[in-house]
Structure formats: structure tokens, C-alpha cells
Design a protein around this motif. Sequence first.
Motif, PDB file in Angstrom:
ATOM      1  N   ASN A 187       4.352   9.826   8.785  1.00 19.32           N
ATOM      2  CA  ASN A 187       3.100   9.086   9.006  1.00 19.32           C
ATOM      3  C   ASN A 187       3.306   7.701   9.606  1.00 19.32           C
ATOM      4  OD1 ASN A 187       1.434  11.116   8.134  1.00 19.32           O
ATOM      5  ND2 ASN A 187       1.448  10.451   6.014  1.00 19.32           N
ATOM      6  N   ALA A 216      -4.860   4.785  -2.043  1.00 17.35           N
ATOM      7  CA  ALA A 216      -6.107   5.564  -2.003  1.00 17.35           C
ATOM      8  C   ALA A 216      -5.790   7.032  -1.770  1.00 17.35           C
ATOM      9  CB  ALA A 216      -7.014   5.055  -0.875  1.00 17.35           C
ATOM     10  N   ASN A 217      -6.410   7.865  -2.584  1.00 15.86           N
ATOM     11  CA  ASN A 217      -6.364   9.314  -2.367  1.00 15.86           C
ATOM     12  C   ASN A 217      -4.956   9.880  -2.273  1.00 15.86           C
ATOM     13  OD1 ASN A 217      -9.149   9.840  -2.399  1.00 15.86           O
ATOM     14  ND2 ASN A 217      -9.356   9.025  -0.324  1.00 15.86           N
ATOM     15  N   THR A 218      -4.097   9.408  -3.151  1.00 14.00           N
ATOM     16  CA  THR A 218      -2.709   9.896  -3.129  1.00 14.00           C
ATOM     17  C   THR A 218      -2.364  10.715  -4.366  1.00 14.00           C
ATOM     18  OG1 THR A 218      -2.098   7.743  -4.014  1.00 14.00           O
ATOM     19  CG2 THR A 218      -1.732   8.089  -1.660  1.00 14.00           C
ATOM     20  N   ASP A 258       4.548   4.751   3.797  1.00 14.26           N
ATOM     21  CA  ASP A 258       4.261   6.189   3.665  1.00 14.26           C
ATOM     22  C   ASP A 258       5.538   6.954   3.938  1.00 14.26           C
ATOM     23  OD1 ASP A 258       2.925   8.755   3.523  1.00 14.26           O
ATOM     24  OD2 ASP A 258       1.087   7.769   4.177  1.00 14.26           O
ATOM     25  N   ARG A 259       5.417   8.273   3.865  1.00 15.28           N
ATOM     26  CA  ARG A 259       6.546   9.127   4.216  1.00 15.28           C
ATOM     27  C   ARG A 259       6.772   9.013   5.719  1.00 15.28           C
ATOM     28  NH1 ARG A 259       5.163  14.591   1.032  1.00 15.28           N
ATOM     29  NH2 ARG A 259       3.260  14.346   2.215  1.00 15.28           N
ATOM     30  N   LEU A 285       8.376   4.823   2.632  1.00 18.75           N
ATOM     31  CA  LEU A 285       8.411   4.956   1.174  1.00 18.75           C
ATOM     32  C   LEU A 285       7.876   6.317   0.768  1.00 18.75           C
ATOM     33  CD1 LEU A 285       8.767   4.125  -1.765  1.00 18.75           C
ATOM     34  CD2 LEU A 285       6.616   2.860  -1.632  1.00 18.75           C
ATOM     35  N   ASP A 286       8.829   7.186   0.403  1.00 19.65           N
ATOM     36  CA  ASP A 286       8.491   8.415  -0.305  1.00 19.65           C
ATOM     37  C   ASP A 286       8.754   8.085  -1.762  1.00 19.65           C
ATOM     38  OD1 ASP A 286       8.701  10.855  -1.720  1.00 19.65           O
ATOM     39  OD2 ASP A 286       9.150  11.930   0.127  1.00 19.65           O
ATOM     40  N   VAL A 287       7.738   8.187  -2.595  1.00 19.83           N
ATOM     41  CA  VAL A 287       7.886   7.713  -3.978  1.00 19.83           C
ATOM     42  C   VAL A 287       8.974   8.473  -4.739  1.00 19.83           C
ATOM     43  CG1 VAL A 287       5.516   6.882  -4.088  1.00 19.83           C
ATOM     44  CG2 VAL A 287       6.040   9.213  -4.904  1.00 19.83           C
ATOM     45  N   LEU A 288       9.384   9.645  -4.208  1.00 19.06           N
ATOM     46  CA  LEU A 288      10.453  10.407  -4.858  1.00 19.06           C
ATOM     47  C   LEU A 288      11.833   9.932  -4.427  1.00 19.06           C
ATOM     48  CD1 LEU A 288       8.828  13.945  -4.532  1.00 19.06           C
ATOM     49  CD2 LEU A 288       9.128  12.629  -6.643  1.00 19.06           C
ATOM     50  N   GLY A 323       1.267   5.268   0.444  1.00 26.10           N
ATOM     51  CA  GLY A 323       0.583   6.411   1.081  1.00 26.10           C
ATOM     52  C   GLY A 323      -0.525   5.928   2.000  1.00 26.10           C
ATOM     53  N   ILE A 351      -2.865  14.392  -4.291  1.00 23.94           N
ATOM     54  CA  ILE A 351      -2.121  15.069  -3.215  1.00 23.94           C
ATOM     55  C   ILE A 351      -0.666  15.290  -3.633  1.00 23.94           C
ATOM     56  CG2 ILE A 351      -1.260  14.781  -0.837  1.00 23.94           C
ATOM     57  CD1 ILE A 351      -4.308  15.281  -1.004  1.00 23.94           C
ATOM     58  N   MET A 352      -0.111  14.315  -4.353  1.00 23.56           N
ATOM     59  CA  MET A 352       1.283  14.408  -4.795  1.00 23.56           C
ATOM     60  C   MET A 352       1.399  15.390  -5.960  1.00 23.56           C
ATOM     61  SD  MET A 352       2.138  10.401  -5.220  1.00 23.56           S
ATOM     62  CE  MET A 352       2.085   9.271  -3.824  1.00 23.56           C
ATOM     63  N   GLU A 378       0.862  -1.188   0.000  1.00 29.52           N
ATOM     64  CA  GLU A 378       0.000   0.000   0.000  1.00 29.52           C
ATOM     65  C   GLU A 378       0.897   1.236   0.000  1.00 29.52           C
ATOM     66  OE1 GLU A 378      -2.514   0.687   3.429  1.00 29.52           O
ATOM     67  OE2 GLU A 378      -3.691   2.193   2.345  1.00 29.52           O
ATOM     68  N   GLY A 428      -1.304   6.657   4.908  1.00 32.91           N
ATOM     69  CA  GLY A 428      -1.972   7.726   5.671  1.00 32.91           C
ATOM     70  C   GLY A 428      -2.063   7.402   7.147  1.00 32.91           C
ATOM     71  N   HIS A 472      -7.210   2.186   6.739  1.00 35.33           N
ATOM     72  CA  HIS A 472      -7.560   1.260   5.649  1.00 35.33           C
ATOM     73  C   HIS A 472      -6.849  -0.070   5.843  1.00 35.33           C
ATOM     74  CE1 HIS A 472      -8.908   4.393   2.411  1.00 35.33           C
ATOM     75  NE2 HIS A 472      -9.941   3.886   3.056  1.00 35.33           N
TER      76      HIS A 472
HETATM   77  C1  LIG Z   1      -5.024  12.290   1.494  1.00 36.10           C
HETATM   78  S1  LIG Z   1      -3.811  11.225   2.183  1.00 36.10           S
HETATM   79  C2  LIG Z   1      -4.516   9.613   1.887  1.00 36.10           C
HETATM   80  C3  LIG Z   1      -4.133   8.636   2.948  1.00 36.10           C
HETATM   81  C4  LIG Z   1      -4.862   7.283   2.888  1.00 36.10           C
HETATM   82  N1  LIG Z   1      -4.416   6.503   1.774  1.00 36.10           N
HETATM   83  C5  LIG Z   1      -6.350   7.485   2.862  1.00 36.10           C
HETATM   84  O1  LIG Z   1      -6.995   7.134   1.869  1.00 36.10           O
HETATM   85  O2  LIG Z   1      -6.872   7.996   3.860  1.00 36.10           O
HETATM   86  C6  LIG Z   1      -2.468  11.303   1.021  1.00 36.10           C
HETATM   87  C7  LIG Z   1      -1.297  10.409   1.359  1.00 36.10           C
HETATM   88  O3  LIG Z   1      -0.330  10.499   0.321  1.00 36.10           O
HETATM   89  C8  LIG Z   1       0.944  10.445   0.927  1.00 36.10           C
HETATM   90  N2  LIG Z   1       1.972  10.994   0.055  1.00 36.10           N
HETATM   91  C9  LIG Z   1       2.041  12.253  -0.425  1.00 36.10           C
HETATM   92  N3  LIG Z   1       3.188  12.399  -1.113  1.00 36.10           N
HETATM   93  C10 LIG Z   1       3.844  11.205  -1.068  1.00 36.10           C
HETATM   94  C11 LIG Z   1       5.078  10.744  -1.566  1.00 36.10           C
HETATM   95  N4  LIG Z   1       5.907  11.553  -2.238  1.00 36.10           N
HETATM   96  N5  LIG Z   1       5.419   9.461  -1.347  1.00 36.10           N
HETATM   97  C12 LIG Z   1       4.595   8.646  -0.637  1.00 36.10           C
HETATM   98  N6  LIG Z   1       3.417   9.041  -0.127  1.00 36.10           N
HETATM   99  C13 LIG Z   1       3.056  10.309  -0.331  1.00 36.10           C
HETATM  100  C14 LIG Z   1       0.747  11.277   2.180  1.00 36.10           C
HETATM  101  O4  LIG Z   1       1.791  11.096   3.103  1.00 36.10           O
HETATM  102  C15 LIG Z   1      -0.606  10.777   2.662  1.00 36.10           C
HETATM  103  O5  LIG Z   1      -0.502   9.636   3.468  1.00 36.10           O
END
Ligand SMILES: C[S@@+](CC[C@H](N)C(=O)[O-])C[C@H]1O[C@@H](n2cnc3c(N)ncnc32)[C@H](O)[C@@H]1O
Length: 196
Positions: A61, A100-102, A57-58, A83-86, A34, A105-106, A32, A36, A40
Motif C-alpha cells: 500500500n 481506521a477500519n483495520t 501500512d504493509r 509497518l506490518d503489525v506482525l 493501516g 480486517i486483520m 497512523e 490504506g 485520510h
Molecule cells: C479496510 S482497509 C482500511 C484503510 C484505511 N485506514 C481506511 O480507513 O480507508 C484495512 C487496512 O488494514 C491494513 N492491514 C491489514 N493487516 C495489516 C497488518 N498486519 N499490519 C498493518 N496493516 C494491516 C491493510 O493493509 C489496509 O490498509
Amino acid sequence: MEKPFAPSCEKNREPILGVLEDHFHDRRAVLEIGSGTGQHAVFFAARLPHLIWQTSDRPENLPGIGAWLEEAALPNTPPPLELDVLQAWPAQRYDAVFSANTLHIMPWTAVERVFAGLPGVLAERSKVSFYGPFNYGGQFTSESNAAFDRWLKDKAPHQGIRDFEKVNELAVLAGLELVEDRAMPSNNRCLTWLLV
Ligand SMILES: C[S@@+](CC[C@H](N)C(=O)[O-])C[C@H]1O[C@@H](n2cnc3c(N)ncnc32)[C@H](O)[C@@H]1O
């Protein structure tokens, strides 16, 4: 620590579970991206006990995710991975990825990195499911999504609802073939691809 809580997870977890039951019933290990809060993860891992559910996640979190996992004490949720995807991706391979929902945001550069990174963590014939809002033909699918997009951009200009077509182009470049685009409540979608 007090567990973080996202009300949206309580609302969308049942419909998402339906997608995972259909597509992940024959999977073994899910990464999974991100995760959060971790809500989930504990919900899905408890209901899909045949799966190893690997949260990530980063770094900021990870304590919250850890708190949810610790309380649930499930046998199929290893400690969360940073895991920061960058940055660097895990060396291990999985036969499924969920997020979900990532993507909204990225920044777009990170969305590109998600799909560039996937082939390195996917086993043959893997499934990949992404849940969230998407635009089609350059249009919002509802007024509420348009308002959500404005709200996202006010918070951070790099955020925004992504175009399905552009995301799917990245997926195709990663060797993925779309197998389902399921309509979800509240004008969200769940996109599922197969590594071919
Ligand atoms: C709106 S939250 C969603 C969290 C969870 N998946 C949910 O549905 O409630 C966005 C998520 O994307 C993650 N995220 C943002 N940039 C990221 C990155 N560069 N690498 C990994 N995760 C990242 C954030 O840390 C956060 O947990």
C-alpha cells in the motif's frame, strides 16, 4: 501512478475529524496504522497542521499512500513507513496513534499484536483512537453490521467485527484507559484511550 480511492473515506472523514480535533489538539506526532489509500492522511494532516502525520501500512500500500502525499505536498506528512503489525515496529515514539477500519480486517492474532506493539511506540500520556464497527455484549449493533460481518467472513474467515470488550481488554493490558467511545455514522464507533 493513479491514486487508489476508497469512497468510504470521503464519507467518514468529517465525523472522524471531529474526534481528532477534540483529542489530538494538543498532540504533536501521530502514527497512523493501516493508512490504506492515504486519503485520510492528507485530509487530516491538512486540517490539523500542528501535527506530524506519519502514515504506515504493509508494503503493497505504500506507493498509493505516497501518491496521495506527493500530490498534496503538505509540510507535515513524512513518507509512509512500512509497518506490518506482525513484523518489526518503528523505533520512534509518537504521542498519538490513529487507525481506521483495520481491526476487523486483520486476524485476531494481529489485533493482539497491535495492542502489544503500542507501548513500544507511545510516549507518556499518549492518546490512541481506533475507528470502525464494534460489537457490544456479543451482539451486532445493527442488521447492516451483521450483514457486513457475513460479507467479511465470506471473503476471508479470519476477518470479522470485533467485540468492544475484548479489544478494550487488550488496551487495558497495554496500559490504556478508555476516555471516549463515540457513536459515529453508519453504526461505527470511535474508541479513544489514554496511556496512563
Ligand atoms: C479496510 S482497509 C482500511 C484503510 C484505511 N485506514 C481506511 O480507513 O480507508 C484495512 C487496512 O488494514 C491494513 N492491514 C491489514 N493487516 C495489516 C497488518 N498486519 N499490519 C498493518 N496493516 C494491516 C491493510 O493493509 C489496509 O490498509
